[in-house]
Design a protein around this motif. Structure first.
Motif, PDB file in Angstrom:
ATOM      1  N   GLN A 190       2.274  -6.731  26.826  1.00  0.00           N
ATOM      2  CA  GLN A 190       0.986  -6.058  26.870  1.00  0.00           C
ATOM      3  C   GLN A 190       0.778  -5.409  28.238  1.00  0.00           C
ATOM      4  O   GLN A 190       1.291  -5.865  29.251  1.00  0.00           O
ATOM      5  CB  GLN A 190      -0.143  -7.048  26.588  1.00  0.00           C
ATOM      6  CG  GLN A 190      -0.075  -7.669  25.211  1.00  0.00           C
ATOM      7  CD  GLN A 190      -1.239  -8.615  24.954  1.00  0.00           C
ATOM      8  OE1 GLN A 190      -2.115  -8.786  25.791  1.00  0.00           O
ATOM      9  NE2 GLN A 190      -1.247  -9.236  23.790  1.00  0.00           N
TER      10      GLN A 190
ATOM     11  N   THR B 226     -11.852  -3.662  26.291  1.00  0.00           N
ATOM     12  CA  THR B 226     -12.737  -4.786  25.987  1.00  0.00           C
ATOM     13  C   THR B 226     -13.799  -4.382  24.977  1.00  0.00           C
ATOM     14  O   THR B 226     -14.100  -5.128  24.036  1.00  0.00           O
ATOM     15  CB  THR B 226     -13.405  -5.297  27.278  1.00  0.00           C
ATOM     16  OG1 THR B 226     -12.389  -5.684  28.215  1.00  0.00           O
ATOM     17  CG2 THR B 226     -14.305  -6.480  26.990  1.00  0.00           C
TER      18      THR B 226
ATOM     19  N   ALA C 254     -12.188  -4.172  21.543  1.00  0.00           N
ATOM     20  CA  ALA C 254     -11.926  -5.504  20.994  1.00  0.00           C
ATOM     21  C   ALA C 254     -13.212  -6.161  20.516  1.00  0.00           C
ATOM     22  O   ALA C 254     -13.246  -6.793  19.452  1.00  0.00           O
ATOM     23  CB  ALA C 254     -11.239  -6.375  22.052  1.00  0.00           C
TER      24      ALA C 254
ATOM     25  N   LEU D 229      -6.390  -0.682  18.894  1.00  0.00           N
ATOM     26  CA  LEU D 229      -6.139  -1.655  19.959  1.00  0.00           C
ATOM     27  C   LEU D 229      -4.658  -1.726  20.326  1.00  0.00           C
ATOM     28  O   LEU D 229      -4.307  -1.926  21.490  1.00  0.00           O
ATOM     29  CB  LEU D 229      -6.634  -3.032  19.530  1.00  0.00           C
ATOM     30  CG  LEU D 229      -8.150  -3.242  19.554  1.00  0.00           C
ATOM     31  CD1 LEU D 229      -8.511  -4.598  18.982  1.00  0.00           C
ATOM     32  CD2 LEU D 229      -8.690  -3.111  20.960  1.00  0.00           C
ATOM     33  N   THR D 230      -3.792  -1.584  19.333  1.00  0.00           N
ATOM     34  CA  THR D 230      -2.354  -1.668  19.602  1.00  0.00           C
ATOM     35  C   THR D 230      -1.901  -0.565  20.551  1.00  0.00           C
ATOM     36  O   THR D 230      -1.184  -0.814  21.530  1.00  0.00           O
ATOM     37  CB  THR D 230      -1.557  -1.587  18.292  1.00  0.00           C
ATOM     38  OG1 THR D 230      -1.867  -2.718  17.477  1.00  0.00           O
ATOM     39  CG2 THR D 230      -0.062  -1.570  18.566  1.00  0.00           C
TER      40      THR D 230
ATOM     41  N   LEU E 163      -3.185  -1.275  24.032  1.00  0.00           N
ATOM     42  CA  LEU E 163      -2.726  -2.494  24.705  1.00  0.00           C
ATOM     43  C   LEU E 163      -1.213  -2.565  24.876  1.00  0.00           C
ATOM     44  O   LEU E 163      -0.719  -3.131  25.853  1.00  0.00           O
ATOM     45  CB  LEU E 163      -3.210  -3.710  23.911  1.00  0.00           C
ATOM     46  CG  LEU E 163      -3.068  -5.086  24.558  1.00  0.00           C
ATOM     47  CD1 LEU E 163      -3.807  -5.143  25.881  1.00  0.00           C
ATOM     48  CD2 LEU E 163      -3.598  -6.167  23.614  1.00  0.00           C
TER      49      LEU E 163
ATOM     50  N   ASP F 205     -10.347 -12.207  22.952  1.00  0.00           N
ATOM     51  CA  ASP F 205      -9.046 -12.849  22.728  1.00  0.00           C
ATOM     52  C   ASP F 205      -8.738 -12.956  21.240  1.00  0.00           C
ATOM     53  O   ASP F 205      -7.586 -12.796  20.823  1.00  0.00           O
ATOM     54  CB  ASP F 205      -9.031 -14.244  23.364  1.00  0.00           C
ATOM     55  CG  ASP F 205      -8.976 -14.182  24.878  1.00  0.00           C
ATOM     56  OD1 ASP F 205      -8.735 -13.091  25.416  1.00  0.00           O
ATOM     57  OD2 ASP F 205      -9.195 -15.229  25.528  1.00  0.00           O
TER      58      ASP F 205
ATOM     59  N   LYS G  55      -7.433  -9.625  20.103  1.00  0.00           N
ATOM     60  CA  LYS G  55      -6.065  -9.381  20.578  1.00  0.00           C
ATOM     61  C   LYS G  55      -5.052 -10.226  19.810  1.00  0.00           C
ATOM     62  O   LYS G  55      -3.971  -9.751  19.457  1.00  0.00           O
ATOM     63  CB  LYS G  55      -5.981  -9.691  22.072  1.00  0.00           C
ATOM     64  CG  LYS G  55      -6.715  -8.706  22.970  1.00  0.00           C
ATOM     65  CD  LYS G  55      -6.555  -9.105  24.435  1.00  0.00           C
ATOM     66  CE  LYS G  55      -7.265  -8.147  25.369  1.00  0.00           C
ATOM     67  NZ  LYS G  55      -7.118  -8.553  26.788  1.00  0.00           N
ATOM     68  N   GLN G  56      -5.398 -11.496  19.566  1.00  0.00           N
ATOM     69  CA  GLN G  56      -4.471 -12.375  18.858  1.00  0.00           C
ATOM     70  C   GLN G  56      -4.250 -11.938  17.417  1.00  0.00           C
ATOM     71  O   GLN G  56      -3.227 -12.255  16.815  1.00  0.00           O
ATOM     72  CB  GLN G  56      -4.995 -13.810  18.895  1.00  0.00           C
ATOM     73  CG  GLN G  56      -4.985 -14.445  20.273  1.00  0.00           C
ATOM     74  CD  GLN G  56      -5.727 -15.763  20.318  1.00  0.00           C
ATOM     75  OE1 GLN G  56      -5.952 -16.396  19.290  1.00  0.00           O
ATOM     76  NE2 GLN G  56      -6.125 -16.199  21.510  1.00  0.00           N
TER      77      GLN G  56
ATOM     78  N   LEU H 281      -3.781  -8.930  16.408  1.00  0.00           N
ATOM     79  CA  LEU H 281      -2.997  -7.704  16.290  1.00  0.00           C
ATOM     80  C   LEU H 281      -1.631  -7.956  15.671  1.00  0.00           C
ATOM     81  O   LEU H 281      -1.207  -7.226  14.771  1.00  0.00           O
ATOM     82  CB  LEU H 281      -2.835  -7.050  17.672  1.00  0.00           C
ATOM     83  CG  LEU H 281      -4.114  -6.520  18.327  1.00  0.00           C
ATOM     84  CD1 LEU H 281      -3.787  -5.873  19.666  1.00  0.00           C
ATOM     85  CD2 LEU H 281      -4.812  -5.532  17.415  1.00  0.00           C
TER      86      LEU H 281
END
Length: 693
Positions: free
Chosen positions: A28, A40, A43, A75-76, A79, A466, A469-470, A472
């Motif tokens: 990342q 942020t 997300a 987001l991908t 990030l 978080d 993000k997790q 993704l």
């Protein structure tokens, strides 16, 4: 005594600085300034959207899935960089901004033109085809960045098969399909990238990932470590047993094996090395125990939710089938470390080095409430989505309540705390989510006016970020593997492979099971558990069902070996992640982990031959207990075979006889059971007699 007192300078809640090649997902970016602010915000918007959809269901199913994929791609590309080096690791290049914003816009296409797309279903316009093709390309690129090359290449091979399979040999060829048919099937239908895996990712999976993130930020990892230390820290080989129990407890809230390694392993692996375990063995124990989180109820891996949706059965039925094998899996790891400690003469920690488990539970009992509520609701007919929302709301109320309690008297907090939790549960059960949201909003507002209240709000914000993000890695895998499902359903190719398994099964069910196992392990060398399960379940599970294997057992068989692939070299992500902490050889750690996790390879076969092990069929409790006891005996004998120790050292003759006895107990045949029990009793009795002498 805290966990940090045991290993000075170690912060078990902080993920390790894992090298890129050992990460479950891609490297990342490290962002700052306005780029970090935008990330942020995106997300938080993603998490807010998913909570809104789960609470009120304002959108149709297909629109909900397309927006979910749009957020995942947004987001991908923000990030994950195109390559893992250079300036792109510290900033977002212009082309990634274009792909991020453009992919989200493509995700909104289904929403804006929903009515028109329904009217011309099956007859796409040129604009539809361009949008569908671009979406497919962007999903492939996102999967490459997050998951590596293996899964996109595999999905690309299936896509090429759909386009050019008519030119292959007759045995595997299909009729011609135009590229517009392929794009319409994969890019717009409910059997492509917006298929069942994406539906499950957009509903159950995201909520439970968010639930786990909230509990982790609330301090659940510290509680699990303290409980494990207090229960078994002073026993023979205590540090390794702490790793098994702590990782098993962590598995109840997190379904990611590699994530468990990177959190719990920060504490347990150095502790094991400190008390005499080798680096390879310490890493292998943690990798094995952490991977079991995907089969550990109540919050199993994402595959469990996909399985429930695919089979159209309640999630509780999947949990019921998984609970005994999960306990056997952790019993295997526990007995392995116990015998290894006996062989190496390793002792446990001193009593003054471990916390009091009862005191840890007494001081943090409120953290168990959301998990207890989740378990109760899953087994009392509530949907996983509703249960996940309840767990999330209760966790948020607990985090806020504990922060506000620091500003009032202890007695006053007790009444306020129980009132808040009681109102939360009651309003959820009777009046819906709105009163609960109002309660959380009031508590958030109160935190703005109390000292340190903003730190609590920061914890909530970090949990939401978080969680997004997790999600993704799981979400992108669910989307890209939809390409395989779409091509298989369009061409009927799954029937060909299933027919081959059936032909083999006519001669030997064991050979069919062995073939399915090898396919799962081979696929697992390059792709995550979710697409591994989806592919093998689509192809092999129907064939196993026709061979007489119960429906859930056949799918659990594919699920288990998809998990074991993450422990099996040459590509064993969980073992590689653990080795980066232990500093042991990654390959040696992987091979040792396969020995420790022997039950993960054998229990699925036992369940096929005796479905009572997964509580399937008409078997009563006595039958379930009987087959569970047989599995415990077999696992103990395999542990003796691998470690070479029981009460005392085991000779090679004893180890060979123990292996034969354990193998005889696998098949549900009366004479093999009798022979296995007799031979196993002889080996155990002889070893104990030698040790007493």
């Amino acid at each position: 005594m805290s966990d940090h007192d045991l290993v000075p300078g170690l912060a078990p809640d902080t993920p390790a600085d894992i090298p890129d090649e050992f990460q479950e997902h891609g490297a990342q970016r490290t962002l700052g300034g306005w780029a970090l602010t935008l990330l942020t915000g995106a997300a938080l918007a993603f998490s807010a959207y998913q909570l809104l959809v789960a609470a009120f269901s304002p959108l149709s199913s297909l629109v909900m899935r397309s927006l979910h994929v749009g957020f995942l791609l947004l987001l991908t590309f923000m990030l994950y960089p195109r390559v893992k080096r250079g300036a792109g690791m510290l900033r977002i290049p212009w082309y990634d901004w274009v792909m991020a914003v453009g992919s989200f816009a493509l995700g909104c296409y289904q929403w804006v033109f929903e009515a028109a797309l329904i009217q011309r279903s099956g007859d796409p316009t040129m604009t539809d085809l361009i949008v569908g093709a671009l979406t497919i390309v962007l999903v492939f690129e996102a999967a490459r960045r997050v998951l590596g090359y293996e899964l996109p290449l595999l999905c690309g091979a299936f896509l090429a098969y759909g386009l050019f399979g008519e030119y292959l040999p007759e045995a595997i060829a299909h009729r011609p399909y135009a590229w517009s048919q392929i794009i319409d099937q994969v890019g717009f239908g409910t059997e492509g990238i917006y298929g069942i895996p994406t539906l499950v990712s957009a509903t159950y999976i995201f909520l439970f990932i968010l639930f786990g993130a909230f509990l982790e930020h609330a301090g659940m990892i510290r509680l699990f470590n303290s409980l494990a230390l207090g229960l078994v820290g002073t026993a023979q080989g205590g540090p390794a047993k702490v790793a098994v129990i702590s990782s098993g407890l962590m598995g109840t809230i997190s379904g990611s094996g590699v994530a468990n390694v990177l959190t719990v392993g920060q504490f347990t692996i150095p502790l094991m090395k400190r008390f005499g375990y080798s680096a390879v063995f310490a890493g292998a124990v943690e990798a094995t125990a952490s991977m079991g989180g995907q089969i550990m109820p109540p919050v199993m891996g994402a595959v469990a939710f996909i399985m429930a949706e695919t089979l159209n059965v309640p999630y509780a039925a999947i949990v019921k089938a998984a609970v005994i094998p999960a306990l056997l899996y952790y019993f295997t790891a526990f007995i392995m470390v116990h015998l290894e400690a006996g062989r190496a003469g390793l002792t446990g920690l001193r009593r003054d080095q471990v916390p009091n488990a009862w005191h840890a539970l007494r001081d943090n009992w409120h953290l168990v409430l959301p998990l207890a509520a989740l378990v109760w609701m899953l087994f009392h007919g509530f949907t996983p989505m509703f249960a996940g929302m309840v767990g999330l709301a209760l966790t948020a109320i607990l985090i806020l309540g504990v922060a506000l309690a620091a500003r009032v008297s202890v007695q006053a907090f007790r009444y306020a705390f129980w009132l808040a939790v009681g109102l939360g549960a009651a309003t959820f059960a009777k009046w819906g989510i709105s009163p609960v949201l109002a309660m959380i909003a009031l508590m958030v507002a109160a935190c703005l006016f109390v000292p340190d209240g903003k730190k609590t709000l920061h914890t909530l914000r970090s949990s939401l970020v978080d969680g997004a993000k997790q999600a993704l890695g799981v979400g992108i895998a669910c989307a890209v593997v939809g390409v395989i499902i779409g091509v298989l359903s369009l061409t009927g190719a799954a029937t060909t492979f299933a027919g081959f398994i059936l032909q083999v099964g006519e001669k030997s069910l064991f050979l069919s099971l062995l073939l399915t196992m090898l396919v799962c392990l081979i696929l697992g060398t390059g792709i995550p558990t979710i697409p591994n399960y989806i592919i093998t379940a689509s192809i092999a599970a129907p064939a196993l069902l026709k061979l007489g294997v119960p429906l859930i057992v056949s799918h659990m068989f594919c699920f288990y070996f998809g998990i074991m692939a993450d422990l099996t070299p040459p590509v064993a992500l969980a073992a590689f992640a653990a080795s980066s902490i232990s500093k042991g050889s990654p390959t040696a750690t992987g091979w040792k982990a396969t020995q420790i996790a022997i039950a993960g390879y054998v229990v699925p076969f036992m369940a096929v031959y005796d479905p009572a092990l997964m509580q399937q069929g008409d078997a009563g409790w006595f039958t379930v207990l009987e087959v569970s006891f047989k599995a415990v005996v077999a696992i103990t004998l395999w542990a003796v075979t691998v470690v070479g120790h029981l009460r005392g050292p085991a000779s090679w003759t004893e180890r060979v006889l123990a292996f034969v006895a354990a193998s005889l107990l696998v098949a549900a045949v009366p004479w093999t059971d009798g022979a296995g029990y007799a031979l196993g009793a002889g080996v155990i009795g002889w070893n104990y007699w030698k040790a007493r002498r």
